[in-house]
Design an enzyme around this catalytic site. Structure first.
Site, PDB file in Angstrom:
ATOM      1  CE  LYS A 157      10.663 -16.641  -8.274  1.00 35.78           C
ATOM      2  NZ  LYS A 157      11.743 -17.461  -7.743  1.00 35.78           N
TER       3      LYS A 157
HETATM    4  N1  PPE Z   1      17.156 -16.518  -5.377  1.00 31.47           N
HETATM    5  C1  PPE Z   1      16.540 -17.511  -6.030  1.00 31.47           C
HETATM    6  C2  PPE Z   1      17.310 -18.370  -6.965  1.00 31.47           C
HETATM    7  C3  PPE Z   1      15.168 -17.709  -5.808  1.00 31.47           C
HETATM    8  O1  PPE Z   1      14.552 -18.680  -6.466  1.00 31.47           O
HETATM    9  C4  PPE Z   1      14.483 -16.888  -4.906  1.00 31.47           C
HETATM   10  C5  PPE Z   1      13.026 -17.104  -4.651  1.00 31.47           C
HETATM   11  C6  PPE Z   1      15.183 -15.856  -4.246  1.00 31.47           C
HETATM   12  C7  PPE Z   1      16.528 -15.703  -4.519  1.00 31.47           C
HETATM   13  C8  PPE Z   1      14.505 -14.905  -3.310  1.00 31.47           C
HETATM   14  O2  PPE Z   1      13.642 -14.042  -4.013  1.00 31.47           O
HETATM   15  P1  PPE Z   1      12.359 -13.414  -3.333  1.00 31.47           P
HETATM   16  O3  PPE Z   1      11.381 -14.517  -3.129  1.00 31.47           O
HETATM   17  O4  PPE Z   1      11.894 -12.402  -4.305  1.00 31.47           O
HETATM   18  O5  PPE Z   1      12.787 -12.805  -2.049  1.00 31.47           O
HETATM   19  N2  PPE Z   1      12.588 -18.430  -4.800  1.00 31.47           N
HETATM   20  C9  PPE Z   1      11.191 -18.711  -5.024  1.00 31.47           C
HETATM   21  C10 PPE Z   1      10.982 -20.137  -5.496  1.00 31.47           C
HETATM   22  C11 PPE Z   1      11.257 -21.177  -4.487  1.00 31.47           C
HETATM   23  C12 PPE Z   1      10.804 -22.525  -4.934  1.00 31.47           C
HETATM   24  O6  PPE Z   1      11.347 -23.486  -4.433  1.00 31.47           O
HETATM   25  O7  PPE Z   1       9.898 -22.659  -5.763  1.00 31.47           O
HETATM   26  C13 PPE Z   1      10.349 -18.387  -3.816  1.00 31.47           C
HETATM   27  O8  PPE Z   1      10.878 -18.241  -2.721  1.00 31.47           O
HETATM   28  O9  PPE Z   1       9.129 -18.263  -3.981  1.00 31.47           O
END
Ligand code: PPE
Length: 318
Positions: A157
């Site tokens: 990330k």
């Molecule tokens: N894919 C991506 C590309 C992504 O950024 C997130 C979280 C997920 C999947 C889901 O991951 P998880 O939160 O561990 O279930 N995206 C983060 C950032 C969003 C933003 O706009 O800033 C979030 O949801 O916190």
């Protein structure tokens, strides 16, 4: 955004407005940052951070993948987060820890630049809106493909990687949609701009596997576990774009977004256009879990006031 009072910055609590960086910070120029999105919910145990340890672990994993030593222990980051929420008097909030290459060195070789770490927490409503959570969102397949492991590390990330999501998001926003679905470099369905994706057909739930270029979402794992507990094994496999149009249900998961039904994809209504029963079931158990109403998932909560409660002679475990 809704500012709170304090931000944790390299080991100290500073005023929200004083949490500044130099314009020549390395990360600002080259995207050399890794971050997390975490949520704290108002629960029966008081404010509690959902799957906190997993988020801290992923932050350190992302940092390692980009050769970025975080100058704090995991436990220090976890405790700093709990203290930050308490000191800001927040009951529920979104938490954004970030480690980034700071000021002092320019040029692409980053290993001599310092690593700064900050944690902010503020109130942030569901990303795709309450209406989106209840009634579903309109999604569109982006013409941008999700970053491939040939060029970057999809499982990290990392700040710079999000230019990919930003392009996809802008593209679909300009066309009037709520969210972008990205295909991977092979043309398989990958994920949303900031969410993982699940597809339901004939009572089976599928999601792209970790060998596609997804971010291994913590809420994705949560949804898989919740579904397993009500008797449905989520299948991890390649999903073609066309399958989205045949789906009975589609939903997205993410920390910011939570569990969100997709009601339209590329101008095809998903089934009746109403969120389907399996989506509803995952969503409602998820809501119970994050709010501490489901005993089975209490272990996923890291209560902010655990130390104080223990001192007061209360117990925090169910
Ligand atoms: N894919 C991506 C590309 C992504 O950024 C997130 C979280 C997920 C999947 C889901 O991951 P998880 O939160 O561990 O279930 N995206 C983060 C950032 C969003 C933003 O706009 O800033 C979030 O949801 O916190």
């Amino acid at each position: 955004m809704q500012p709170s009072e304090l931000i944790w910055m390299n080991g100290e609590f500073v005023k929200w407005e004083d949490a500044q960086v130099h314009v020549l910070s390395h990360a600002l120029h080259y995207g050399t940052s890794v971050f997390e999105g975490v949520r704290c919910y108002d629960t029966e145990l008081g404010p509690a951070v959902f799957r906190h340890q997993e988020h801290v672990d992923r932050l350190f994993k992302s940092a390692g993948l980009y050769y970025m030593p975080i100058p704090f222990e995991r436990e220090e980051i976890r405790q700093a987060t709990l203290e930050l929420i308490a000191r800001n008097g927040l009951r529920q909030c979104y938490i954004r820890p970030i480690a980034f290459r700071g000021y002092g060195q320019m040029g692409l070789f980053p290993l001599d630049a310092p690593v700064d770490v900050t944690i902010a927490a503020w109130e942030w409503a569901s990303y795709l809106g309450e209406d989106g959570k209840r009634n579903g969102v309109r999604a569109k397949t982006s013409s941008w493909r999700r970053i491939s492991p040939d060029s970057l590390i999809p499982h990290a990330k990392a700040g710079g990687q999000y230019l990919n999501s930003v392009l996809a998001k802008i593209e679909v926003h300009k066309s009037g949609y709520d969210e972008a679905i990205l295909l991977d470099s092979h043309g398989h369905v990958c994920e949303g701009s900031g969410e993982n994706i699940f597809v339901v057909r004939d009572g089976k739930i599928s999601t792209p596997s970790e060998t596609s270029s997804i971010l291994d979402g913590i809420n994705r794992r949560t949804a898989v576990k919740i579904a397993a507990d009500f008797g449905i094994e989520v299948v991890e496999r390649n999903i073609s774009r066309a399958e989205l149009y045949l789906a009975d249900e589609i939903f997205l998961t993410g920390t910011a977004a939570e569990v969100v039904p997709v009601r339209e994809i590329d101008d095809h209504v998903v089934a009746t256009g109403e969120p389907g029963p399996l989506t509803r079931q995952v969503q409602s158990i998820f809501e119970d879990a994050v709010h501490g109403r489901d005993e089975r998932y209490r272990g996923w909560l890291d209560p902010v006031h655990a130390g104080e409660r223990a001192a007061a002679g209360e117990t925090t475990s169910a």
